[in-house]
Every structure is written in structure tokens, then in C-alpha cells.
Scaffold this motif. Structure first.
Motif, PDB file in Angstrom:
ATOM      1  N   LEU A 173       0.822  -1.216   0.000  1.00  0.00           N
ATOM      2  CA  LEU A 173       0.000   0.000   0.000  1.00  0.00           C
ATOM      3  C   LEU A 173       0.852   1.261   0.000  1.00  0.00           C
ATOM      4  O   LEU A 173       0.325   2.360  -0.149  1.00  0.00           O
ATOM      5  CB  LEU A 173      -0.920   0.012   1.232  1.00  0.00           C
ATOM      6  N   GLN A 174       2.163   1.115   0.197  1.00  0.00           N
ATOM      7  CA  GLN A 174       3.109   2.232   0.271  1.00  0.00           C
ATOM      8  C   GLN A 174       2.655   3.276   1.291  1.00  0.00           C
ATOM      9  O   GLN A 174       2.505   4.460   0.970  1.00  0.00           O
ATOM     10  CB  GLN A 174       3.305   2.862  -1.106  1.00  0.00           C
ATOM     11  N   PRO A 175       2.462   2.865   2.536  1.00  0.00           N
ATOM     12  CA  PRO A 175       1.962   3.805   3.539  1.00  0.00           C
ATOM     13  C   PRO A 175       3.063   4.730   4.049  1.00  0.00           C
ATOM     14  O   PRO A 175       4.242   4.357   4.119  1.00  0.00           O
ATOM     15  CB  PRO A 175       1.477   2.877   4.659  1.00  0.00           C
ATOM     16  N   ALA A 176       2.655   5.930   4.437  1.00  0.00           N
ATOM     17  CA  ALA A 176       3.579   6.832   5.125  1.00  0.00           C
ATOM     18  C   ALA A 176       3.787   6.369   6.556  1.00  0.00           C
ATOM     19  O   ALA A 176       4.870   6.533   7.125  1.00  0.00           O
ATOM     20  CB  ALA A 176       3.037   8.257   5.102  1.00  0.00           C
ATOM     21  N   ALA A 177       2.751   5.806   7.163  1.00  0.00           N
ATOM     22  CA  ALA A 177       2.823   5.304   8.538  1.00  0.00           C
ATOM     23  C   ALA A 177       1.922   4.091   8.669  1.00  0.00           C
ATOM     24  O   ALA A 177       0.935   3.949   7.939  1.00  0.00           O
ATOM     25  CB  ALA A 177       2.402   6.387   9.530  1.00  0.00           C
ATOM     26  N   GLY A 201      10.452  -5.449   8.928  1.00  0.00           N
ATOM     27  CA  GLY A 201      10.214  -5.442   7.488  1.00  0.00           C
ATOM     28  C   GLY A 201       9.227  -4.390   7.023  1.00  0.00           C
ATOM     29  O   GLY A 201       9.075  -4.157   5.818  1.00  0.00           O
ATOM     30  N   PHE A 202       8.509  -3.739   7.935  1.00  0.00           N
ATOM     31  CA  PHE A 202       7.597  -2.664   7.540  1.00  0.00           C
ATOM     32  C   PHE A 202       8.369  -1.551   6.849  1.00  0.00           C
ATOM     33  O   PHE A 202       9.474  -1.160   7.282  1.00  0.00           O
ATOM     34  CB  PHE A 202       6.884  -2.076   8.761  1.00  0.00           C
ATOM     35  N   ARG A 203       7.793  -0.999   5.796  1.00  0.00           N
ATOM     36  CA  ARG A 203       8.373   0.129   5.078  1.00  0.00           C
ATOM     37  C   ARG A 203       7.416   1.312   5.183  1.00  0.00           C
ATOM     38  O   ARG A 203       6.462   1.431   4.421  1.00  0.00           O
ATOM     39  CB  ARG A 203       8.619  -0.246   3.610  1.00  0.00           C
ATOM     40  N   ALA A 204       7.677   2.169   6.165  1.00  0.00           N
ATOM     41  CA  ALA A 204       6.801   3.315   6.419  1.00  0.00           C
ATOM     42  C   ALA A 204       7.675   4.460   6.927  1.00  0.00           C
ATOM     43  O   ALA A 204       8.170   4.406   8.062  1.00  0.00           O
ATOM     44  CB  ALA A 204       5.735   2.961   7.447  1.00  0.00           C
ATOM     45  N   PRO A 205       7.915   5.488   6.120  1.00  0.00           N
ATOM     46  CA  PRO A 205       8.856   6.554   6.504  1.00  0.00           C
ATOM     47  C   PRO A 205       8.487   7.291   7.785  1.00  0.00           C
ATOM     48  O   PRO A 205       9.368   7.806   8.478  1.00  0.00           O
ATOM     49  CB  PRO A 205       8.842   7.498   5.295  1.00  0.00           C
ATOM     50  N   LEU A 206       7.195   7.332   8.129  1.00  0.00           N
ATOM     51  CA  LEU A 206       6.789   8.014   9.358  1.00  0.00           C
ATOM     52  C   LEU A 206       6.656   7.062  10.541  1.00  0.00           C
ATOM     53  O   LEU A 206       6.214   7.462  11.625  1.00  0.00           O
ATOM     54  CB  LEU A 206       5.475   8.769   9.139  1.00  0.00           C
ATOM     55  N   GLY A 207       7.024   5.798  10.340  1.00  0.00           N
ATOM     56  CA  GLY A 207       7.109   4.878  11.458  1.00  0.00           C
ATOM     57  C   GLY A 207       5.928   3.949  11.617  1.00  0.00           C
ATOM     58  O   GLY A 207       4.898   4.065  10.938  1.00  0.00           O
ATOM     59  N   VAL A 208       6.102   2.999  12.533  1.00  0.00           N
ATOM     60  CA  VAL A 208       5.072   2.022  12.910  1.00  0.00           C
ATOM     61  C   VAL A 208       4.724   2.293  14.371  1.00  0.00           C
ATOM     62  O   VAL A 208       5.599   2.268  15.244  1.00  0.00           O
ATOM     63  CB  VAL A 208       5.570   0.574  12.742  1.00  0.00           C
ATOM     64  N   TRP A 209       3.430   2.536  14.632  1.00  0.00           N
ATOM     65  CA  TRP A 209       2.976   2.970  15.947  1.00  0.00           C
ATOM     66  C   TRP A 209       1.861   2.046  16.438  1.00  0.00           C
ATOM     67  O   TRP A 209       1.085   1.520  15.644  1.00  0.00           O
ATOM     68  CB  TRP A 209       2.468   4.415  15.884  1.00  0.00           C
ATOM     69  N   ALA A 210       1.790   1.880  17.746  1.00  0.00           N
ATOM     70  CA  ALA A 210       0.803   0.945  18.299  1.00  0.00           C
ATOM     71  C   ALA A 210       0.222   1.468  19.606  1.00  0.00           C
ATOM     72  O   ALA A 210       0.850   2.263  20.315  1.00  0.00           O
ATOM     73  CB  ALA A 210       1.439  -0.419  18.541  1.00  0.00           C
ATOM     74  N   VAL A 211      -0.990   0.998  19.899  1.00  0.00           N
ATOM     75  CA  VAL A 211      -1.607   1.196  21.213  1.00  0.00           C
ATOM     76  C   VAL A 211      -2.001  -0.178  21.755  1.00  0.00           C
ATOM     77  O   VAL A 211      -2.147  -1.140  21.004  1.00  0.00           O
ATOM     78  CB  VAL A 211      -2.849   2.112  21.162  1.00  0.00           C
ATOM     79  N   GLU A 230      11.153  -4.299  20.046  1.00  0.00           N
ATOM     80  CA  GLU A 230      12.378  -4.839  19.456  1.00  0.00           C
ATOM     81  C   GLU A 230      12.295  -4.867  17.932  1.00  0.00           C
ATOM     82  O   GLU A 230      13.316  -4.855  17.247  1.00  0.00           O
ATOM     83  CB  GLU A 230      12.642  -6.249  19.988  1.00  0.00           C
ATOM     84  N   GLY A 231      11.082  -4.911  17.411  1.00  0.00           N
ATOM     85  CA  GLY A 231      10.880  -4.888  15.967  1.00  0.00           C
ATOM     86  C   GLY A 231      10.669  -3.488  15.412  1.00  0.00           C
ATOM     87  O   GLY A 231      10.274  -3.339  14.249  1.00  0.00           O
ATOM     88  N   GLY A 232      10.928  -2.477  16.229  1.00  0.00           N
ATOM     89  CA  GLY A 232      10.823  -1.102  15.751  1.00  0.00           C
ATOM     90  C   GLY A 232       9.461  -0.458  15.921  1.00  0.00           C
ATOM     91  O   GLY A 232       9.245   0.675  15.475  1.00  0.00           O
ATOM     92  N   VAL A 233       8.519  -1.168  16.557  1.00  0.00           N
ATOM     93  CA  VAL A 233       7.188  -0.605  16.799  1.00  0.00           C
ATOM     94  C   VAL A 233       7.271   0.351  17.990  1.00  0.00           C
ATOM     95  O   VAL A 233       7.820  -0.002  19.036  1.00  0.00           O
ATOM     96  CB  VAL A 233       6.149  -1.714  17.082  1.00  0.00           C
ATOM     97  N   ARG A 234       6.722   1.548  17.836  1.00  0.00           N
ATOM     98  CA  ARG A 234       6.722   2.534  18.916  1.00  0.00           C
ATOM     99  C   ARG A 234       5.314   2.627  19.504  1.00  0.00           C
ATOM    100  O   ARG A 234       4.340   2.745  18.762  1.00  0.00           O
ATOM    101  CB  ARG A 234       7.207   3.885  18.393  1.00  0.00           C
ATOM    102  N   TRP A 235       5.253   2.572  20.808  1.00  0.00           N
ATOM    103  CA  TRP A 235       3.974   2.523  21.505  1.00  0.00           C
ATOM    104  C   TRP A 235       3.551   3.904  21.985  1.00  0.00           C
ATOM    105  O   TRP A 235       4.375   4.671  22.515  1.00  0.00           O
ATOM    106  CB  TRP A 235       4.059   1.567  22.699  1.00  0.00           C
ATOM    107  N   LEU A 236       2.272   4.186  21.808  1.00  0.00           N
ATOM    108  CA  LEU A 236       1.674   5.423  22.330  1.00  0.00           C
ATOM    109  C   LEU A 236       0.757   5.024  23.485  1.00  0.00           C
ATOM    110  O   LEU A 236      -0.369   4.591  23.278  1.00  0.00           O
ATOM    111  CB  LEU A 236       0.899   6.151  21.238  1.00  0.00           C
ATOM    112  N   ARG A 237       1.271   5.162  24.686  1.00  0.00           N
ATOM    113  CA  ARG A 237       0.531   4.771  25.876  1.00  0.00           C
ATOM    114  C   ARG A 237       0.202   6.043  26.651  1.00  0.00           C
ATOM    115  O   ARG A 237       0.961   6.501  27.494  1.00  0.00           O
ATOM    116  CB  ARG A 237       1.350   3.778  26.709  1.00  0.00           C
ATOM    117  N   ASP A 238      -0.925   6.636  26.290  1.00  0.00           N
ATOM    118  CA  ASP A 238      -1.339   7.927  26.822  1.00  0.00           C
ATOM    119  C   ASP A 238      -0.286   8.991  26.515  1.00  0.00           C
ATOM    120  O   ASP A 238       0.186   9.735  27.374  1.00  0.00           O
ATOM    121  CB  ASP A 238      -1.591   7.856  28.334  1.00  0.00           C
TER     122      ASP A 238
END
Length: 373
Positions: A173-177, A201-211, A230-238
């Protein structure tokens, strides 16, 4: 308590299906009653054992556990069809000459519907496309693509190889995030060393984010967070980040976990969005609770992403889910904010979906008409 309910409900479905199938002349004429009911009893014993072992276990216990939840789903769909046949024939009190044909039709319909539900639950998630106009979105971000996926439920049913296929789907899908909207695991961390490499392996210039979602907290949530980090996912916890100049991405902790700590449904929102700040804002909240949706709209959120409901997963449970979450699947407009509740990419319990398959959401962001650089 949940196991007790499954024991009772599943046993009733099982008994009803067994009784109705044996009432069919072709079955009754070929299989002795003793053999049929001994077989039904043995099947029921495996079901009960599987309920108590649990399908979330990552060892040999997965097999009886998964059989139990799958048989529960199959027997539910079969019961619905056989009950409709019974109602149509007045449980054999009228149209007696056609009762056998009607029951046979109900049995065939049940088998076909159960097979279709299994296919929909096991197939790859479909891509759902959505355009969203976000207030205050900078014109430079008009047309930016966000990939959102929820309710992956990695665990016994889905492992790193399944996730690798989803990464490939999303990268196409060529996502930005990439936004992961909770319930990334079934319960416990999956403990596979290869997961980190898959996620990188995600290709997203603005990153991979999770809740977080509710299922993260059914197991060791902090270890799950670490596995994905560890896989580069950044968490948004409040907390919130500026995803790009003029675009804020915010995420709140699972509201169930917050309330168990003595907080309220909207505590997370109050901390990260104390007031409307005039910037385009995307909010990730796993559960689309009405109080959170309304408060997010009041605080100037332009797009809210949620999951949790699975779209009801197996009809007619969608109607029950809708009673609990009036906005339970798809896009909704709430006071100038777009809410999108995804059906999720995985499933919970039986790996079945009736009617719609799981989904990954491709969201194209649009600046308001007339916006200038």
C-alpha cells in the motif's frame, strides 16, 4: 465463569445438532443409535476438555483448545440453520410429508455456512480503502496514506509467518505510517525470536505505531510491548507525537486497564489532549466507547481509529455488539470528527467470520478544500 458459560451453551448446541442430524432418515438408517450417541458423547468430551485447556496456549494444548472453539462456532451456525428448519416445519407438527426434506435442507445450509465462515476467517484480510478529510491537515500531507490494522491476535492461531504476510500486504500500500490499533496478541507474548525481524520489514517513513488493547493485558503486557518494540514498533501509551509537521498522532492505553487502575474512560485523553490545539490530530483508541468518541470529538480530533468489535465476527452477534457499541464497524461522522472502527485482521475464538472477512484499512488523508500552502 466464562468456561462455565461455554460448557453450557456449547453443550446445548452440540446436543441439538446431534439430535437433529440423527433425526434424518438417511443417517438413522445407516448408523445404529448406540454408535451415533457414543460418538456424540466422545466428541462432547473432547469439546469440554478443549474448553478447559484453552486455545491460547502455545504448546500441544492448542489443538484441543482450537477444536473446542471451532466446534462451538460450527455447532452454533448449524443450530441456527436447523432451528430455522424446525420452525418452518413446526417441529414436525405440520408439513409432515416435507419435514425430512426441510431438515435436510437446514443441515446442508448449516454445513455450507459453517464452511464459508471458516473460509472467511482463515483467508487473508481484505484491503478496505477510505478517504478522510482532516481539519487543519497541511496541504503538503494531502494524499498521504496511512495503513491501519487492529485485532491481529497473534498467538496459537497466528504466528510470525502469518504476520510476515500481513507486512507484505501493508507494504504494497506504500503507507507513510502504519498504525496498529490494539489486540496485537491473543493473550501472552508469542515468544518467537523471528517476530522482531518480521516487524522490522515494515516500510513506512513516518514509522510504525501501536496502542494496547484489552488482550495485551490478559497476559504479560510489558513483555508484549517489549517484543514489538524490538521490531521497531513505537507505543503510544497515553501520549502523543508530531507524526509530521502539522500532524499529531495520539494514542491512549486500553481503557479497561486504565479503569482497573482507578481511572476513568477519558483519563488518557485528558492527559494527552488537554484542549483543542488547532493541529490535525489522529487518535488511536482500541475500544470505541461512546464516552471516548464524544470526548475526542470535543477535543478537536480529526480522525479516531478503533477496533475491538471484530464487526460482530459471526452474524447475528453483530446485532448484540451494536447494542454495546453503537458505532461498531466502518466510518462514522461525529461532530466534525471521522471515526473508523475496523473489523480487524484476525479473529477471536473460532477462526470464523460470517459474513465479512478481516480487513486492513488504507486511509488516504485529505486536506480541507480551499486549504493553501
Amino acid at each position: 465463569m466464562f468456561s462455565i458459560v461455554l460448557n453450557i451453551v456449547g453443550s446445548l448446541f452440540h446436543l441439538y445438532v446431534a439430535a437433529r442430524l440423527y433425526a434424518l432418515a438417511p443417517v438413522r438408517s445407516r448408523i445404529p443409535a448406540r454408535a451415533w450417541w457414543i460418538g456424540a458423547l466422545l466428541l462432547w468430551c473432547v469439546y469440554i476438555a478443549g474448553v478447559h485447556l484453552g486455545d491460547a496456549a502455545l504448546d500441544w494444548r492448542w489443538w484441543p483448545g482450537q477444536f473446542a472453539v471451532t466446534w462451538l462456532g460450527i455447532s452454533f451456525v448449524m443450530s441456527m440453520c436447523l432451528l430455522l428448519a424446525d420452525l418452518a416445519s413446526g417441529f414436525g407438527f405440520w408439513w409432515r410429508a416435507h419435514t425430512q426434506a426441510i431438515r435436510a435442507a437446514g443441515a446442508v445450509a448449516g454445513v455450507l455456512l459453517a464452511a464459508f465462515a471458516l473460509y472467511q476467517g482463515m483467508r487473508a484480510p481484505v484491503i478496505v480503502e477510505q478517504e478522510v478529510v482532516i481539519e487543519n491537515l497541511p496541504p503538503a500531507l494531502d494524499g498521504a496514506v496511512i495503513a491501519a490494522v487492529s485485532d491481529i491476535h497473534l498467538g496459537a492461531q497466528r504466528r510470525s509467518d502469518w504476520m510476515a504476510a500481513r507486512v507484505a500486504q501493508i507494504n504494497a500500500l506504500q503507507p507513510a505510517a502504519v498504525l496498529l490499533v490494539g489486540d496485537l496478541v491473543e493473550d501472552e507474548p508469542i515468544g518467537e525470536p523471528q517476530l522482531a525481524g518480521v516487524l522490522r520489514g515494515f516500510r513506512a517513513p513516518l514509522g510504525v505505531w501501536a496502542v494496547t488493547g484489552n488482550h495485551e493485558f490478559y497476559g504479560d503486557a510489558e513483555t508484549t510491548v517489549s517484543e514489538f518494540a524490538e521490531g521497531g514498533v513505537r507505543w503510544l501509551r497515553d501520549r502523543q507525537v508530531e507524526l509530521a509537521p502539522g500532524l499529531v498522532l495520539a494514542g491512549i492505553e486500553d481503557i479497561g486497564a486504565t479503569m482497573r487502575r482507578g481511572g476513568s474512560l477519558t483519563d488518557g485523553l485528558a492527559r494527552i489532549l488537554p484542549d483543542a490545539h488547532g493541529k490535525a490530530t489522529i487518535l488511536m483508541s482500541h475500544i470505541p466507547a461512546s464516552a471516548v468518541v464524544e470526548e475526542a470529538s470535543r477535543r478537536g480530533v480529526g480522525l479516531m481509529l478503533s477496533g475491538h468489535t471484530h464487526g460482530g465476527q459471526i452474524w447475528p452477534f453483530s446485532h448484540a455488539v451494536e447494542q454495546r457499541f453503537p458505532k461498531y464497524a466502518g466510518a462514522y461522522e461525529v461532530g466534525g470528527m471521522t471515526l473508523f472502527v475496523t473489523r480487524g485482521a484476525g479473529s477471536w475464538g473460532p477462526r470464523m467470520r460470517l459474513w465479512k472477512a478481516g480487513e486492513i484499512v488504507k486511509i488516504t488523508l485529505r486536506a480541507p478544500q480551499g486549504a493553501t500552502t
